[in-house]
Design an enzyme around this catalytic site. Sequence first.
Site, PDB file in Angstrom:
ATOM      1  N   SER A   1     -25.164  37.078  31.821  1.00  0.00           N
ATOM      2  CA  SER A   1     -23.885  37.559  31.313  1.00  0.00           C
ATOM      3  C   SER A   1     -23.053  38.101  32.500  1.00  0.00           C
ATOM      4  O   SER A   1     -23.007  37.447  33.537  1.00  0.00           O
ATOM      5  CB  SER A   1     -24.130  38.616  30.228  1.00  0.00           C
TER       6      SER A   1
ATOM      7  N   HIS B   1     -26.756  32.983  23.985  1.00  0.00           N
ATOM      8  CA  HIS B   1     -26.496  33.774  25.182  1.00  0.00           C
ATOM      9  C   HIS B   1     -27.780  34.174  25.922  1.00  0.00           C
ATOM     10  O   HIS B   1     -28.639  34.851  25.354  1.00  0.00           O
ATOM     11  CB  HIS B   1     -25.749  35.023  24.728  1.00  0.00           C
TER      12      HIS B   1
ATOM     13  N   ASP C   1     -23.407  29.424  22.796  1.00  0.00           N
ATOM     14  CA  ASP C   1     -22.997  30.704  23.361  1.00  0.00           C
ATOM     15  C   ASP C   1     -21.487  30.681  23.593  1.00  0.00           C
ATOM     16  O   ASP C   1     -21.000  29.916  24.422  1.00  0.00           O
ATOM     17  CB  ASP C   1     -23.727  30.939  24.691  1.00  0.00           C
TER      18      ASP C   1
END
Length: 516
Positions: free
Chosen positions: A185, A473, A445
């Site tokens: 991320s 994700h 995602d």
Amino acid sequence: MHLSPTCCLILLLLLNFVDAGRVLRKIKERVRMLQLHKAKQHVLMRTFSGQQPAEHMSEGKIHQPLDHFDRQAIKTFPQRFFVNEAYWQRPHGPVFLFIGGEGPISQFDVLAGHHVDMAEEHGALLLALEHRFYGDSINPDGLETKNLADLSSQQALADLVTFHQYISQHFSLTHRNTWISFGGSYAGALSAWFRGKFPHLLYGAVASSAPVKAKLDFSTYNKIVGLSLMNEAVGGSDKCVADVWEAFAAVEAALMGGNASKVAEDFGCCQIPKILEDQTELMQSLADIVMGAVQYNEEGAVMSINELCDIMTNKSEAYEEEMEAYDRFIKLVQIYRSTGEEPCLDASHEQTVKDLMDTSLQSARTAGRQWIYQTCTEFGFYQTCEDASCPFSRMLTLQAQTWLCPMLFGISQHSLPGRIASTNKFYGADHPHTHRVLYVNGGVDPWQELSVINNKTGEGDEDQAIFIQDTAHCADMMTRGVADRCSLKKARREIEKHVTKWLKSAAWENMKKLMV
Ligand SMILES: *[C@@H]1O[C@H](CO)[C@@H](O)[C@H](O)[C@H]1NC(C)=O
Ligand SMILES: *[C@@H]1O[C@H](CO)[C@@H](O)[C@H](O)[C@H]1NC(C)=O
Ligand SMILES: *[C@@H]1O[C@H](CO)[C@@H](O)[C@H](O)[C@H]1NC(C)=O
């Protein structure tokens, strides 16, 4: 030297979220808690089978300059890190660095995960560094706006440089110890940028689900949410997205029709959303539940797309066809709340703002305030419903989100586009100036839109992209599991191949240097 051995597994303190807050942040926290729990199981199991991975683990603090770019500044803050020497082949074994993002790190970041599996195979020293101003690495002056000035990705990269020096000195590392970084991320973006900006410090970097491109109105996020709800490979359908859309329209109509108390009762709201701001807050909370289901699909912490669509479109025959989308949605929210033991659903704008204005260290653990500061100053990333493809409510505008910037930090909304443009100019947006960075993304995602999805062409095989069709994700970062989808297993093998190749070529380059 501030390394202190932590031989036994410390019980994790459950982070205490202040009453209201954004639902998606709560979901993120649920995901983190579940991952920690799984990591703990994994470590315990290995301990039972005679290994002691936690025995060689230690926690430390490094005193970092608050401002790396002002030579006159002398103030520092304590930055937390973890080291695991269990697998390290001294003295020349490689170094695997796990980069922390917008939240606390834990000992499990050097004890479990795909990077740890690989460290074991390659005899690597494992490190994890917490991001400045998150977790325990908080500026002691607190989180007042004036003290947040030194919270930025560029300062975070400079922290990594200092940390690299510090560890190299402490463990007497040389150029023969090949460094590779990992992150997911926002931290995935840091992993790529660290390699891009300081290529002499790292040999390669893995960047999982990394939004390297800053964007003000990130309405494509919800476009992908809609597409994922339609994706049959993960249990979605056209009917599912249509029903979600219908449910939101019904809630909106009820609110507009003056039936706020009924809506509040139906969805178990903490307050009756009488004013428009509160109604927007409620719509956000409801949207967050669906967004969380997609973003963390099949990661176990909240319902999956399959489960969500099952509730919204109930496939069972005994089901009364007439049941309205609105009522199914009520059921869905009930299930969401009961699985997370949330007594009620947030619908107070005032409470949200109050929480975000809280500058105490207790609130710092929840990270909401710091992350919103970074969205205002660097990244945007506002997951709005401004695009026609958004399956939620048009009430979720860009204005409703950017309004927090002047409100919380005195940052004018007009300045946002300029700030985001400079971020992209500095890092290169979705064409970052990186080499030997592996970008890994999942097809369900919503963050993939801001990452590097395709192999760069014309640059040999320096930068590569791995696209996992049906995972969410950061799914690749977890330790290998038997129940994982084939595509995920294949992607992890692909990542391993790259890491092995990097280590081999680094060793070869070192040998050539020795021979000259
Ligand atoms: C408001 O609630 C009443 C009573 O449940 C219902 O009859 C009416 O249709 C509702 N109005 C709207 C706009 O949903
Ligand atoms: C679907 O409907 C059936 C019959 O009403 C019910 O028993 C079942 O619990 C429902 N499933 C879900 C996921 O809501
Ligand atoms: C990038 O190239 C490699 C090797 O040519 C290939 O295996 C991989 O699937 C490509 N990735 C994407 C996302 O196209």
